[in-house]
Design a protein around this motif. Structure first.
Motif, PDB file in Angstrom:
ATOM      1  N   VAL A   1       3.393  -1.641  -6.119  1.00  0.00           N
ATOM      2  CA  VAL A   1       3.233  -0.504  -5.196  1.00  0.00           C
ATOM      3  C   VAL A   1       1.959  -0.082  -5.459  1.00  0.00           C
ATOM      4  CG1 VAL A   1       4.194   1.703  -4.239  1.00  0.00           C
ATOM      5  CG2 VAL A   1       5.836  -0.074  -5.027  1.00  0.00           C
ATOM      6  N   ASN A   2       0.911  -0.565  -4.898  1.00  0.00           N
ATOM      7  CA  ASN A   2      -0.499  -0.196  -5.108  1.00  0.00           C
ATOM      8  C   ASN A   2      -1.166   0.969  -4.451  1.00  0.00           C
ATOM      9  OD1 ASN A   2      -2.892  -0.966  -6.603  1.00  0.00           O
ATOM     10  ND2 ASN A   2      -3.563  -2.239  -4.735  1.00  0.00           N
ATOM     11  N   LYS A   3      -2.173   1.431  -4.841  1.00  0.00           N
ATOM     12  CA  LYS A   3      -2.962   2.479  -4.484  1.00  0.00           C
ATOM     13  C   LYS A   3      -2.162   3.817  -4.600  1.00  0.00           C
ATOM     14  CE  LYS A   3      -5.622  -0.389  -1.341  1.00  0.00           C
ATOM     15  NZ  LYS A   3      -6.340  -0.210   0.185  1.00  0.00           N
ATOM     16  N   MET A   4      -1.633   3.937  -5.795  1.00  0.00           N
ATOM     17  CA  MET A   4      -0.744   5.280  -6.038  1.00  0.00           C
ATOM     18  C   MET A   4      -1.629   6.352  -6.271  1.00  0.00           C
ATOM     19  SD  MET A   4       2.611   4.858  -5.870  1.00  0.00           S
ATOM     20  CE  MET A   4       3.118   6.324  -6.603  1.00  0.00           C
ATOM     21  N   ASP A   5      -3.051   6.038  -6.658  1.00  0.00           N
ATOM     22  CA  ASP A   5      -3.893   7.110  -6.815  1.00  0.00           C
ATOM     23  C   ASP A   5      -4.327   7.870  -5.387  1.00  0.00           C
ATOM     24  OD1 ASP A   5      -5.213   4.391  -6.225  1.00  0.00           O
ATOM     25  OD2 ASP A   5      -6.914   5.342  -5.998  1.00  0.00           O
ATOM     26  N   LEU A   6      -3.982   6.996  -4.237  1.00  0.00           N
ATOM     27  CA  LEU A   6      -4.265   7.811  -2.960  1.00  0.00           C
ATOM     28  C   LEU A   6      -3.047   8.716  -2.621  1.00  0.00           C
ATOM     29  CD1 LEU A   6      -6.188   4.801  -1.204  1.00  0.00           C
ATOM     30  CD2 LEU A   6      -7.114   6.523  -2.472  1.00  0.00           C
ATOM     31  N   VAL A   7      -2.081   8.768  -3.155  1.00  0.00           N
ATOM     32  CA  VAL A   7      -1.062   9.386  -2.713  1.00  0.00           C
ATOM     33  C   VAL A   7      -0.683  10.389  -3.928  1.00  0.00           C
ATOM     34  CG1 VAL A   7       0.229   7.915  -0.995  1.00  0.00           C
ATOM     35  CG2 VAL A   7       0.900   7.908  -3.545  1.00  0.00           C
ATOM     36  N   ASP A   8      -1.601  10.748  -4.879  1.00  0.00           N
ATOM     37  CA  ASP A   8      -1.393  11.604  -5.906  1.00  0.00           C
ATOM     38  C   ASP A   8      -0.626  11.261  -7.057  1.00  0.00           C
ATOM     39  OD1 ASP A   8      -3.447  13.420  -4.887  1.00  0.00           O
ATOM     40  OD2 ASP A   8      -1.966  14.408  -3.561  1.00  0.00           O
ATOM     41  N   TYR A   9      -0.371   9.808  -7.089  1.00  0.00           N
ATOM     42  CA  TYR A   9       0.792   9.629  -8.086  1.00  0.00           C
ATOM     43  C   TYR A   9       2.222   9.950  -7.856  1.00  0.00           C
ATOM     44  CZ  TYR A   9      -3.814   7.700 -10.188  1.00  0.00           C
ATOM     45  OH  TYR A   9      -4.815   7.274 -10.553  1.00  0.00           O
ATOM     46  N   ASP A  10       2.370  10.313  -6.699  1.00  0.00           N
ATOM     47  CA  ASP A  10       3.824  10.989  -6.274  1.00  0.00           C
ATOM     48  C   ASP A  10       4.907  10.000  -6.501  1.00  0.00           C
ATOM     49  OD1 ASP A  10       5.879  12.088  -5.045  1.00  0.00           O
ATOM     50  OD2 ASP A  10       4.572  12.973  -3.540  1.00  0.00           O
ATOM     51  N   GLU A  11       6.006  10.249  -7.428  1.00  0.00           N
ATOM     52  CA  GLU A  11       7.109   9.685  -8.027  1.00  0.00           C
ATOM     53  C   GLU A  11       7.962   9.535  -6.507  1.00  0.00           C
ATOM     54  OE1 GLU A  11      10.621   9.627 -10.971  1.00  0.00           O
ATOM     55  OE2 GLU A  11       9.355  11.403 -10.850  1.00  0.00           O
TER      56      GLU A  11
ATOM     57  N   ASP B   1       0.622  -1.115  -0.033  1.00  0.00           N
ATOM     58  CA  ASP B   1       0.033   0.019   0.019  1.00  0.00           C
ATOM     59  C   ASP B   1       0.999   1.242   0.130  1.00  0.00           C
ATOM     60  OD1 ASP B   1      -1.504   2.167   0.589  1.00  0.00           O
ATOM     61  OD2 ASP B   1      -3.073   0.874   1.655  1.00  0.00           O
ATOM     62  N   ALA B   2       0.818   2.100  -0.967  1.00  0.00           N
ATOM     63  CA  ALA B   2       1.784   3.239  -1.164  1.00  0.00           C
ATOM     64  C   ALA B   2       1.629   4.182   0.008  1.00  0.00           C
ATOM     65  CB  ALA B   2       1.448   3.785  -2.432  1.00  0.00           C
ATOM     66  N   ARG B   3       0.517   4.209   0.676  1.00  0.00           N
ATOM     67  CA  ARG B   3       0.303   5.134   1.907  1.00  0.00           C
ATOM     68  C   ARG B   3       1.166   4.548   3.181  1.00  0.00           C
ATOM     69  NH1 ARG B   3      -5.947   4.459   2.576  1.00  0.00           N
ATOM     70  NH2 ARG B   3      -5.321   2.386   2.298  1.00  0.00           N
TER      71      ARG B   3
ATOM     72  N   PRO C   1       4.775   0.727  -9.947  1.00  0.00           N
ATOM     73  CA  PRO C   1       3.531   1.752  -9.587  1.00  0.00           C
ATOM     74  C   PRO C   1       2.518   1.469  -9.925  1.00  0.00           C
ATOM     75  CG  PRO C   1       4.963   2.973 -10.930  1.00  0.00           C
ATOM     76  CD  PRO C   1       5.612   1.562 -10.873  1.00  0.00           C
ATOM     77  N   MET C   2       1.376   1.340  -9.237  1.00  0.00           N
ATOM     78  CA  MET C   2       0.058   1.045 -10.102  1.00  0.00           C
ATOM     79  C   MET C   2      -1.236   1.639  -9.056  1.00  0.00           C
ATOM     80  SD  MET C   2      -0.329  -3.141  -9.385  1.00  0.00           S
ATOM     81  CE  MET C   2       1.221  -3.387 -10.295  1.00  0.00           C
ATOM     82  N   SER C   3      -2.243   1.360  -9.800  1.00  0.00           N
ATOM     83  CA  SER C   3      -3.521   1.619  -8.957  1.00  0.00           C
ATOM     84  C   SER C   3      -4.543   0.565  -9.478  1.00  0.00           C
ATOM     85  CB  SER C   3      -4.292   2.999  -9.175  1.00  0.00           C
ATOM     86  OG  SER C   3      -5.629   2.937  -8.734  1.00  0.00           O
ATOM     87  N   ALA C   4      -4.770  -0.588  -8.672  1.00  0.00           N
ATOM     88  CA  ALA C   4      -5.689  -1.851  -9.320  1.00  0.00           C
ATOM     89  C   ALA C   4      -6.855  -1.285  -9.427  1.00  0.00           C
ATOM     90  CB  ALA C   4      -5.426  -2.761  -8.117  1.00  0.00           C
TER      91      ALA C   4
END
Length: 418
Positions: free
Chosen positions: A146-156, A118-120, A182-185
């Motif tokens: 590295v999932n749920k990148m959408d919840l960290v604003d796709y931060d590199e 979880d990226a968070r 990096p992904m958002s399932a």
């Protein structure tokens, strides 16, 4: 790259609770068009009944009603799908720490392990636990999702920090081929299709990576190991003198004329014939099921092993095993267990508990204490009769054992010979 579209890739998914494993698999199946329309309709209806605005992708893998109601995956769910480039078997394993044993089961035959983060939250204890088990089971490839990148604003920068943390930990492991994606399932970013939100990530999405990953057979092709499952003595006219030995080749190649040794007796002979079903062949290789005959009539029974005379396994009654304890009842000193190895069954005792592993730090803690469910460590086994063993690193089949409680017939432990 030329990919054999008949080649089978087995991969397992693992991660902490709610890291999105089931959603990821649902996205893979849904976006690759590997789900029948009636299944899609059923999941869409169930999703609407739950009050969801969009389809609940996790429901494609969480097949048991009580699992779905709890919102967790509690057992290993196997799914199969095919793309034009490759066939796949997925083992979706639980994330809870108390289901480590299920992760061992799902990963035991995998070519690839997908470790979800979880990226968070970044790299946590369960991440380390699952990655270490994948390495312990000799899985050659690890893909860190590295999932749920959408919840960290796709931060590199968030992604780079997780990659650095995982690489520091994984430097202690045996698996060296590690890929990060990096992904958002939930939204489909970098699962089947490239993400428009992460142009800073130049590599391929997950499905293309799985389709093009080079996998070699996990079977040992050098060492002939043929555990005898049954002795064939057909009482039919014309077969009065026939004595064959049937089973599945665990590893290696066998050819007519090969010099062999039967273990544990040590008697030698040569291969007279090899049959695959009703067809006689000149050679066979793992994992084929065959019946062979020998030029000499020697005493061989179920559980014995036929090997090449110049390439033999270790014959031992006492050996060390890396164990994952699977049972709710802890290990007991001086208790007799049944050990199952290839087609051989013997009585076994745990002679010594060497150490337990701290999965958080990978440190070894010397111990004489009981092993409890989901604990991993090293033990010394002593068997009533010698077993024909290889190390797990050399041969997954002849290097693995199962421990069974003689009274309850429950499987209590799975082990890898070291």
């Amino acid at each position: 790259m030329n990919i054999d579209n008949n080649q089978l890739l087995r991969f397992t998914t693992a991660g902490s609770v709610d890291d999105g494993k089931s959603t990821l698999i649902g996205r893979l199946l849904y976006d690759s068009k590997s789900i029948f329309q009636d299944q899609i309709n059923a999941v869409e209806n169930s999703s609407k009944q739950k009050g969801l605005e969009s389809i609940d992708l996790a429901m494609f893998t969480d097949g048991l009603r009580d699992e779905r109601e709890q919102g967790i995956t509690i057992d290993v769910a196997y799914r199969y799908f095919t793309t034009p480039k490759r066939k796949f078997i997925i083992a979706d394993t639980p994330g809870h720490i108390q289901y480590t044993r299920n992760m061992v089961t799902g990963a035991s035959t995998a070519n690839v392990a997908l470790i979800l983060i979880d990226a968070r939250h970044g790299v946590i204890e369960q991440t380390r636990r699952h990655a270490f088990i994948a390495s312990l089971l000799n899985i050659p490839h690890i893909i860190v999702c590295v999932n749920k990148m959408d919840l960290v604003d796709y931060d590199e920068q968030v992604y780079n920090t997780i990659v650095k943390d995982f690489e520091e930990f994984s430097s202690k492991m045996l698996t060296r081929d590690i890929t990060f994606i990096p992904m958002s399932a939930l939204n489909g970013d970098n699962v089947v299709h490239r993400s428009e939100h992460m142009n800073w990530y130049p590599a391929a999405p997950l499905l293309y990576t799985l389709e093009t990953l080079h996998i070699s057979s996990d079977l040992n092709k050098l060492d002939l190991r043929f555990p005898v499952q049954t002795v064939l003595r057909p009482q039919l006219q014309g077969f009065e003198d026939y004595r064959g030995y049937a089973g599945r080749l665990s590893s290696g190649v066998v050819r007519v004329g090969d010099e062999i040794t039967a273990l544990p007796s040590g008697f030698t002979s040569k291969i007279a014939s090899i049959n695959v079903g009703e067809q006689e062949v000149k050679e066979a290789f793992a994992p084929m099921s065959v019946a062979i005959t020998l030029q000499d009539d020697i005493d061989i029974a179920r559980g014995d092993m036929i090997v090449r005379s110049n390439n033999q396994p270790e014959l031992s009654q006492e050996f060390d095993v890396m164990v994952c304890w699977l049972n709710e009842k802890p290990s007991q000193p001086r208790k007799k267990y049944k050990i199952m190895h290839a087609n051989n069954e013997q009585v076994c005792m745990i002679r010594q508990k060497v150490y337990k592993l701290d999965i958080e730090t990978l440190k070894r803690e010397e111990t004489t204490e009981e092993f409890h469910m989901n604990e991993i460590g090293r033990m010394t086994f002593k068997t009533s009769k010698a077993l024909m063993i290889d190390t797990y690193r050399e041969n997954r089949i002849t290097g693995s054992v199962i421990l069974v409680d003689e009274q309850t017939h429950e499987t209590v432990a799975a082990g890898m010979i070291v």
